[in-house]
Write an enzyme that holds these catalytic residues in place. Structure first.
Site, PDB file in Angstrom:
ATOM      1  N   HIS A  76       0.811  -1.222   0.000  1.00  0.00           N
ATOM      2  CA  HIS A  76       0.000   0.000   0.000  1.00  0.00           C
ATOM      3  C   HIS A  76       0.842   1.268   0.000  1.00  0.00           C
ATOM      4  CE1 HIS A  76       0.450  -0.223   4.489  1.00  0.00           C
ATOM      5  NE2 HIS A  76       0.437   1.094   4.362  1.00  0.00           N
ATOM      6  N   ASP A 122       0.014  -7.810   1.926  1.00  0.00           N
ATOM      7  CA  ASP A 122       0.427  -6.416   1.773  1.00  0.00           C
ATOM      8  C   ASP A 122       1.954  -6.292   1.820  1.00  0.00           C
ATOM      9  OD1 ASP A 122       0.539  -3.662   1.699  1.00  0.00           O
ATOM     10  OD2 ASP A 122      -0.232  -3.377   3.748  1.00  0.00           O
ATOM     11  N   GLN A 209       1.430   6.260  12.021  1.00  0.00           N
ATOM     12  CA  GLN A 209       1.508   6.884  10.702  1.00  0.00           C
ATOM     13  C   GLN A 209       2.954   7.177  10.320  1.00  0.00           C
ATOM     14  OE1 GLN A 209      -0.823  10.057  12.024  1.00  0.00           O
ATOM     15  NE2 GLN A 209      -2.779   9.054  11.669  1.00  0.00           N
ATOM     16  N   GLY A 210       3.373   6.641   9.172  1.00  0.00           N
ATOM     17  CA  GLY A 210       4.736   6.828   8.720  1.00  0.00           C
ATOM     18  C   GLY A 210       5.593   5.602   8.914  1.00  0.00           C
ATOM     19  N   ASP A 211       5.040   4.568   9.550  1.00  0.00           N
ATOM     20  CA  ASP A 211       5.788   3.340   9.802  1.00  0.00           C
ATOM     21  C   ASP A 211       5.386   2.212   8.864  1.00  0.00           C
ATOM     22  OD1 ASP A 211       7.256   4.405  11.967  1.00  0.00           O
ATOM     23  OD2 ASP A 211       5.446   4.313  13.135  1.00  0.00           O
ATOM     24  N   SER A 212       4.382   2.433   8.054  1.00  0.00           N
ATOM     25  CA  SER A 212       3.956   1.406   7.108  1.00  0.00           C
ATOM     26  C   SER A 212       5.148   0.900   6.320  1.00  0.00           C
ATOM     27  CB  SER A 212       2.934   1.974   6.120  1.00  0.00           C
ATOM     28  OG  SER A 212       1.667   2.034   6.708  1.00  0.00           O
TER      29      SER A 212
END
Length: 267
Positions: A76, A122, A209-212
């Site tokens: 993603h 994913d 948020q930002g660690d995906s």
């Protein structure tokens, strides 16, 4: 639940101990309507060289070096399979402003075919335009032997749900959450065959948020790191009753390694 495009940061005060974040990319079915946060809330700053295979990607995701020229991240976080020179991969220090950080440009992206068709599995691979100098690599789990933790999570994501990205890499430890317990939180959005859950029931420790795309690791009996998960999605950041959800690497390992071999030959 939104994906943790900005998913892993660790909550904190003076040292920016913050929360990891979840990407807002498309999730499975109804998960796409959930909150876009998940972070390493409750973590501490990583020591220089502690996670030497970590990569920060320019779209606001994390990744790990699978080979000296291939980064493993979340599907993603990227677009489609094919040539792509738009991504910058930063490598070399826990401090993104360090002069030791070197930037590498992407050349080609491979997205998990299953993710492209159904939204599960994913994971994605990014081939860089040149090998990383003095690369330190992270092995992936090829069996489920390490899938029940304990786990380590790390990243440069937001320091709170909806917060700012971090300059320094943050880390935390999280326990395994059984599939049945995780399904109590996420219902049919959870695919236990391809997803792995981790977190504490009371919340407070998570990616954000930002660690995906960043790795979740376990340790072998010898203490060596092995990647068991890819930061994928969840409900908010470190919320009670909502563990982080990670791509289960052992389930996809054969396909990941085969794709990496094929990607190595792409001109």
């Amino acid at each position: 639940m939104n994906k943790r495009t900005t998913r892993l940061a660790i909550l904190g005060a003076a040292v920016a101990v913050g929360a990891l974040a979840i990407s807002t990319a498309s999730l499975p079915a109804s998960a796409a309507d959930a909150d876009p946060g998940i972070n390493v809330v409750g973590g501490t700053p990583a020591d220089e060289g502690e996670y030497p295979w970590m990569v920060r990607l320019s779209m606001g995701c994390g990744g790990s070096l699978l080979t000296d020229q291939i980064v493993l991240t979340a599907a993603h976080c990227v677009d489609a399979t094919g040539p792509d020179t738009s991504i910058t991969a930063s490598y070399g220090s826990v401090d993104l402003d360090s002069p030791d950080v070197v930037d590498y440009q992407s050349e080609y992206v491979h997205v998990s075919p299953t993710y492209a068709s159904s939204g599960i599995d994913d994971w994605a691979l990014i081939k860089l335009s040149e090998p990383v100098a003095d690369a330190q690599l992270l092995a992936i789990a090829e069996t489920g032997d390490y899938d029940e933790g304990p786990f380590e999570i790390m990243g440069w994501g937001a320091d709170s749900e909806g917060g700012s990205q971090q300059q320094y890499l943050l880390k935390a430890e999280v326990p395994f959450v059984p599939d049945a317990e995780c399904a109590d939180a996420y219902g049919a959005d959870l695919d236990p065959d391809t997803m792995l859950c981790a977190g504490v029931p009371e919340g407070g420790i998570d990616t954000c948020q930002g660690d995906s795309g960043g790795p979740m690791i376990a340790r072998t009996e010898a203490g060596d790191p092995v990647q068991v998960g890819v930061v994928s999605w969840g409900q908010g950041c470190a919320r009670p009753g909502y563990p982080g959800v990670y791509t289960q690497v052992s389930n996809a390992a054969a396909e990941i390694l085969a794709a990496a071999d094929e990607l190595a030959t792409v001109a």
